[in-house]
Design an enzyme around this catalytic site. Structure first.
Site, PDB file in Angstrom:
ATOM      1  N   GLY A  29       0.836  -1.202   0.000  1.00 10.07           N
ATOM      2  CA  GLY A  29       0.000   0.000   0.000  1.00 10.07           C
ATOM      3  C   GLY A  29       0.869   1.250   0.000  1.00 10.07           C
ATOM      4  N   THR A  30       0.224   2.394  -0.091  1.00  8.39           N
ATOM      5  CA  THR A  30       0.989   3.636  -0.226  1.00  8.39           C
ATOM      6  C   THR A  30       1.749   3.984   1.061  1.00  8.39           C
ATOM      7  OG1 THR A  30      -1.024   4.866   0.355  1.00  8.39           O
ATOM      8  CG2 THR A  30      -0.543   4.617  -1.986  1.00  8.39           C
ATOM      9  N   ALA A  85      -2.971  -0.064   6.919  1.00  7.28           N
ATOM     10  CA  ALA A  85      -4.314  -0.613   7.171  1.00  7.28           C
ATOM     11  C   ALA A  85      -5.346   0.330   6.567  1.00  7.28           C
ATOM     12  CB  ALA A  85      -4.564  -0.763   8.665  1.00  7.28           C
ATOM     13  N   GLY A  99      -5.621  -2.779  -0.862  1.00  4.83           N
ATOM     14  CA  GLY A  99      -4.667  -2.943  -1.968  1.00  4.83           C
ATOM     15  C   GLY A  99      -4.673  -4.346  -2.541  1.00  4.83           C
ATOM     16  N   GLU A 105      -0.587 -10.647   3.336  1.00  5.02           N
ATOM     17  CA  GLU A 105      -0.377  -9.783   4.511  1.00  5.02           C
ATOM     18  C   GLU A 105      -0.710 -10.529   5.796  1.00  5.02           C
ATOM     19  OE1 GLU A 105      -1.123  -5.315   2.724  1.00  5.02           O
ATOM     20  OE2 GLU A 105      -2.850  -6.494   3.283  1.00  5.02           O
ATOM     21  N   LYS A 123      -7.587   6.834   9.485  1.00  3.98           N
ATOM     22  CA  LYS A 123      -7.870   5.391   9.481  1.00  3.98           C
ATOM     23  C   LYS A 123      -8.417   4.890  10.829  1.00  3.98           C
ATOM     24  CE  LYS A 123      -5.884   4.776   5.340  1.00  3.98           C
ATOM     25  NZ  LYS A 123      -4.647   4.049   5.131  1.00  3.98           N
TER      26      LYS A 123
HETATM   27  C1  5RP Z   1      -3.218  -3.683   1.118  1.00  3.68           C
HETATM   28  C2  5RP Z   1      -3.546  -3.121   2.442  1.00  3.68           C
HETATM   29  C3  5RP Z   1      -3.046  -1.750   2.752  1.00  3.68           C
HETATM   30  O1  5RP Z   1      -2.230  -1.801   3.866  1.00  3.68           O
HETATM   31  C4  5RP Z   1      -4.223  -0.861   2.998  1.00  3.68           C
HETATM   32  O2  5RP Z   1      -5.078  -0.894   1.859  1.00  3.68           O
HETATM   33  C5  5RP Z   1      -3.793   0.584   3.252  1.00  3.68           C
HETATM   34  O3  5RP Z   1      -3.249   1.127   2.099  1.00  3.68           O
HETATM   35  P1  5RP Z   1      -2.759   2.635   2.025  1.00  3.68           P
HETATM   36  O4  5RP Z   1      -1.555   2.739   2.902  1.00  3.68           O
HETATM   37  O5  5RP Z   1      -2.440   2.847   0.563  1.00  3.68           O
HETATM   38  O6  5RP Z   1      -3.906   3.498   2.494  1.00  3.68           O
HETATM   39  O7  5RP Z   1      -4.175  -3.718   3.279  1.00  3.68           O
HETATM   40  O8  5RP Z   1      -3.851  -4.921   0.927  1.00  3.68           O
END
Ligand code: 5RP
Length: 230
Positions: A29-30, A85, A99, A105, A123
């Site tokens: 994820g980012t 998350a 993601g 994960e 979040k």
């Molecule tokens: C990927 C995930 C990511 O950790 C989650 O979607 C958060 O992503 P981001 O940091 O881009 O908000 O669970 O499967």
């Protein structure tokens, strides 16, 4: 501070928990990508770690930036995983999988002594469920699985659209070769009950409720860093 800077600050605070010689799970994820960038800078100046990536996307970034990689086959026990998350509740139960990497994960988190979640303040929620719950499902019997997921949720008083995740005109396919259903059930008061009900459905491979896996959350906001322990 903008959203990206908050992710960088959470990632920077997590990096302080990484020591030389560690076997690291590396999230997707980012936010996790900001961690990889900072980790790569440390590796370039002598930090010795080995990382197990939770997705092909993370593996590609690690390779590009020179973070040494292993696999969970070669390195089945990890000291620490750092991951993002989609939602974090006060008990550090998480929704993950936005993601699409939830299966790897969760496997990597379960193989880790400690899991640190990094996120920005947006979040944090009192009750999980504002973010649609990702459910990884076998391609076989997709429609039957969709119906079973909706029925299991209804038994728990939950309802809402369950939609197949798409990439353009094609279903999104995970690194494991599965599909993802995004379930917009709204508030999930009993995550354990929903987890058990979903696991009772044969077509469900994994779901994005991470219960009892995160040991610490590092949350960045305009006011600074908040560290929450499970
Ligand atoms: C990927 C995930 C990511 O950790 C989650 O979607 C958060 O992503 P981001 O940091 O881009 O908000 O669970 O499967």
């Amino acid at each position: 501070m903008d959203a990206r800077q908050l992710k960088v600050e959470a990632a920077r605070a997590a990096l302080a928990h990484v020591g030389s010689g560690m076997r690291l799970g590396i999230g997707t994820g980012t936010t996790a990508e900001e961690f990889v960038r900072l980790l790569a800078e440390k590796v370039a100046t002598g930090l010795e770690v080995v990382g197990v990536p939770t997705s092909e996307r993370t593996a590609a970034l690690c390779r590009e930036l020179g973070v040494p990689l292993s696999t969970l086959e070669e390195t089945p026990e990890l000291d620490l995983t750092i991951d993002g998350a989609d939602e974090v509740d006060p008990d550090l139960t998480l929704i993950k999988g936005g993601g699409g990497a939830l299966l790897r994960e969760k496997i990597v988190a379960a193989a880790s002594d400690r899991v640190i979640v990094i996120a920005d303040r947006s979040k944090m929620v009192e009750t999980l469920g504002r973010f649609p719950l990702p459910i990884e499902v076998n391609k076989f019997g997709l429609r039957a699985t969709e119906i079973a997921v909706a029925a299991a949720a209804a038994d728990l008083g939950l309802s809402g659209p369950v939609t197949l995740r798409m990439t353009g005109s094609q279903p999104f396919v995970t690194d494991g070769g599965h599909f993802i259903l995004d379930a917009s059930f709204g508030r999930i008061p009993d995550t354990r009950a929903l987890s058990n009900a979903l696991f009772a459905i044969p077509g469900v491979v994994e779901h994005g409720l991470f219960i009892g896996l995160a040991s610490t959350a590092i949350i960045a906001s305009g006011d600074g860093i908040q560290t929450v322990h499970a």
